[in-house]
Design an enzyme around this catalytic site. Sequence first.
Site, PDB file in Angstrom:
ATOM      1  N   ARG A 138      48.870  69.565 129.295  1.00 15.11           N
ATOM      2  CA  ARG A 138      47.491  69.084 129.446  1.00 15.11           C
ATOM      3  C   ARG A 138      47.550  67.660 129.989  1.00 15.11           C
ATOM      4  O   ARG A 138      48.195  66.808 129.386  1.00 15.11           O
ATOM      5  CB  ARG A 138      46.777  69.075 128.095  1.00 15.11           C
ATOM      6  CG  ARG A 138      46.519  70.448 127.495  1.00 15.11           C
ATOM      7  CD  ARG A 138      45.788  70.293 126.156  1.00 15.11           C
ATOM      8  NE  ARG A 138      45.239  71.529 125.646  1.00 15.11           N
ATOM      9  CZ  ARG A 138      45.780  72.225 124.635  1.00 15.11           C
ATOM     10  NH1 ARG A 138      46.893  71.803 124.058  1.00 15.11           N
ATOM     11  NH2 ARG A 138      45.196  73.321 124.215  1.00 15.11           N
ATOM     12  N   ARG A 189      48.665  71.606 134.107  1.00 13.30           N
ATOM     13  CA  ARG A 189      47.261  71.988 134.256  1.00 13.30           C
ATOM     14  C   ARG A 189      46.478  70.824 134.845  1.00 13.30           C
ATOM     15  O   ARG A 189      46.603  69.690 134.400  1.00 13.30           O
ATOM     16  CB  ARG A 189      46.664  72.371 132.898  1.00 13.30           C
ATOM     17  CG  ARG A 189      45.233  72.870 133.044  1.00 13.30           C
ATOM     18  CD  ARG A 189      44.670  73.369 131.739  1.00 13.30           C
ATOM     19  NE  ARG A 189      44.363  72.266 130.854  1.00 13.30           N
ATOM     20  CZ  ARG A 189      43.861  72.450 129.628  1.00 13.30           C
ATOM     21  NH1 ARG A 189      43.654  73.659 129.177  1.00 13.30           N
ATOM     22  NH2 ARG A 189      43.593  71.423 128.867  1.00 13.30           N
ATOM     23  N   GLU A 235      39.835  81.863 130.799  1.00 14.01           N
ATOM     24  CA  GLU A 235      39.249  81.362 129.563  1.00 14.01           C
ATOM     25  C   GLU A 235      37.725  81.436 129.578  1.00 14.01           C
ATOM     26  O   GLU A 235      37.063  80.957 128.677  1.00 14.01           O
ATOM     27  CB  GLU A 235      39.731  79.938 129.270  1.00 14.01           C
ATOM     28  CG  GLU A 235      39.581  78.958 130.401  1.00 14.01           C
ATOM     29  CD  GLU A 235      40.149  77.567 130.063  1.00 14.01           C
ATOM     30  OE1 GLU A 235      40.405  77.272 128.892  1.00 14.01           O
ATOM     31  OE2 GLU A 235      40.325  76.779 131.006  1.00 14.01           O
ATOM     32  N   ASN A 252      41.406  79.706 123.261  1.00 14.69           N
ATOM     33  CA  ASN A 252      40.508  78.786 122.546  1.00 14.69           C
ATOM     34  C   ASN A 252      39.121  78.828 123.169  1.00 14.69           C
ATOM     35  O   ASN A 252      38.102  78.920 122.476  1.00 14.69           O
ATOM     36  CB  ASN A 252      41.048  77.353 122.595  1.00 14.69           C
ATOM     37  CG  ASN A 252      42.485  77.264 122.133  1.00 14.69           C
ATOM     38  OD1 ASN A 252      42.974  78.179 121.476  1.00 14.69           O
ATOM     39  ND2 ASN A 252      43.159  76.187 122.466  1.00 14.69           N
ATOM     40  N   ARG A 302      33.546  75.916 119.552  1.00  8.98           N
ATOM     41  CA  ARG A 302      34.851  75.778 118.892  1.00  8.98           C
ATOM     42  C   ARG A 302      34.964  74.522 118.040  1.00  8.98           C
ATOM     43  O   ARG A 302      35.907  74.344 117.286  1.00  8.98           O
ATOM     44  CB  ARG A 302      35.995  75.872 119.930  1.00  8.98           C
ATOM     45  CG  ARG A 302      35.988  74.770 120.964  1.00  8.98           C
ATOM     46  CD  ARG A 302      36.926  75.090 122.119  1.00  8.98           C
ATOM     47  NE  ARG A 302      38.220  74.433 121.985  1.00  8.98           N
ATOM     48  CZ  ARG A 302      39.102  74.318 122.976  1.00  8.98           C
ATOM     49  NH1 ARG A 302      38.847  74.841 124.165  1.00  8.98           N
ATOM     50  NH2 ARG A 302      40.239  73.716 122.806  1.00  8.98           N
ATOM     51  N   CYS A 353      48.238  80.642 126.612  1.00  8.18           N
ATOM     52  CA  CYS A 353      48.556  79.291 126.132  1.00  8.18           C
ATOM     53  C   CYS A 353      47.542  78.790 125.118  1.00  8.18           C
ATOM     54  O   CYS A 353      47.577  77.646 124.700  1.00  8.18           O
ATOM     55  CB  CYS A 353      48.682  78.316 127.298  1.00  8.18           C
ATOM     56  SG  CYS A 353      47.162  78.144 128.241  1.00  8.18           S
TER      57      CYS A 353
END
Length: 584
Positions: A300, A336, A435, A458, A469, A506
């Site tokens: 990240r 990423r 995602e 996530n 979240r 991931c």
Amino acid sequence: MHEKIYRGIVASPGIVIGRAYLLDRRKVVVAGRRIEDVSVKEEISRFKKAVELSKAELEDLKKRISKGLGKSHLYILETHIMLLEDKLLIDGTIKRIKESLLNAEGALKETIAAIGLKFDSIEDEYLRDRKIDVEQVGERVLRNLVGHKQESMADIKEEAIIIAHDLAPSDTLLMRKDKILGFATDAGSRTSHTAILARSLGLPAAVGLESITASVKTGDVVILDGIHGVVIVDPDEETFLDYLKKQRKYKYFEQELEKLKTLPAETLDGHVVYLQGNIELPEEATATAEHGGNGIGLYRTEFLFLNRQTLPTEEEHYDAYRHVVERTAPSEVVVRTLDVGGDKVDMDGEFEKEANPALGLRAIRFCLKKPDIFRTQLRGILRASAHGNLKILVPMISGLTELNETKKMIEEVKAELRAEGRPYNEAVPVGVMIEIPSAALIADLLAREVDFFSVGTNDLIQYTLAIDRQNEHVAYMYEPLDPAVLRLLQMVSEAAHQHKIPLAMCGEMAGDPLYAAILLGMGFEYLSMNVASIPWVKKVVRSVRMQDAVELATLVMRQPTAALARKTADNFMAERFPDLMEEM
Ligand code: PEP
Ligand code: MG
């Protein structure tokens, strides 16, 4: 007296039993007061002296730890030193002394509070937690202003479990690992420095306990259960004996897991998967290999944008990625691209505050809207690709148009570099995060256009089940085994296999040993996780047959509710891995 139980956030696994050491980290109490015009100069000079003293302290700390335990975490001290030169903090305080006629203490406190407010509106958990750095630096300057010395962790002579409101990086860096059994703090979250450090030091820790410091005295017997984020103060005999047993078992189990470190993540029938690490800081580059992982499945890059007023330069991007890529080679590093929203980067108010940032101008949407920022990062990433095995991962892709636009930009940046004669890997693989449900639903269309998929559970769960979240009130609905989520995973897997592209995950789901066999059975080939989870997942992988994993996945997929799916998974695991299930 009866035992007291405190529940917080899991920061670093393990169980320790010992005496508490209450580290006084209460904030210095200082009085802000009005001053006369004539005192302005003197207050500014007092403030500047305290800043210089703080800088000298941090430089000294840097020297002291550069050989020791925390060597790889020098960046935290550097962040703090940088903050002591930060315009918002330093010039902001001086301005307040002058304009609001406040003494240095009052002006500094107001400045810290004002910066804190800016941070509070940040949605990204990691970025939001950096507020703590500003507070800790501010606290150091305040202490120097009032001449208040603080006891140091280096002074602790007896083995102890540290209980504190919060720990500054300098605390954790200075401590003696042979004396500190673990720590528990009122403040903190999964991604706070304390938690990150605890994990990398392998010390059990629980954070976010809210009021633990109010209930513990130095010398109290405490049990710190880092596996569940629980602290038990003055345990009853029964609890004590029970935990002694648990601790012994956990230690044994850890030793067994340690033996897996050099072994491949291979099923009983020889099917190999890649277990990889998720990292956020360049300094974590080697942590994956240290835990027996194979490459970095998610780097990240938001960290580069933190604690600063200016945007990172191409060289800064390049240096950070190159550092990680070189240290991980020949294994791969999946970098990423930036995943923040318009509200998270200081853009001089160019972007309005969004009512629903999770549904707003986030990640790739933000990057495409701000091509200069994106290009700079892409140049850094592509240049780093010349130094090892690098893949590019694009977050929050929702459809083909967005993907095509992104790919076009990558090609343009490549052409620029080519024209400049700068080396990069022409064949650098480009993948997308799956995602957003729309991406999962058109996975077959996306699969034709990319080199790999990495599923971010996530966000995928958040958007599929419509549960924020970050919101603790709906956290109970956050269920990876929900049939809707599983169906999307299945679609993504089918598309990836049909188009013969590698399939990775991931999100946090990938690091939970409970799901490992199911994910294998569904066809995931790369699982990227918090590095501490790698041995646990490896244990599961090495103990199943692919055939059984496929059967389990099929059975779980057939369940009409998340509860039934979970029960199916639990039963399978309890039967196969009774020990592991007890430790979880
Ligand atoms: C995810 O969404 O699962 C993911 C890995 O990305 P992040 O947690 O950074 O949003
Ligand atoms: Mg995500």
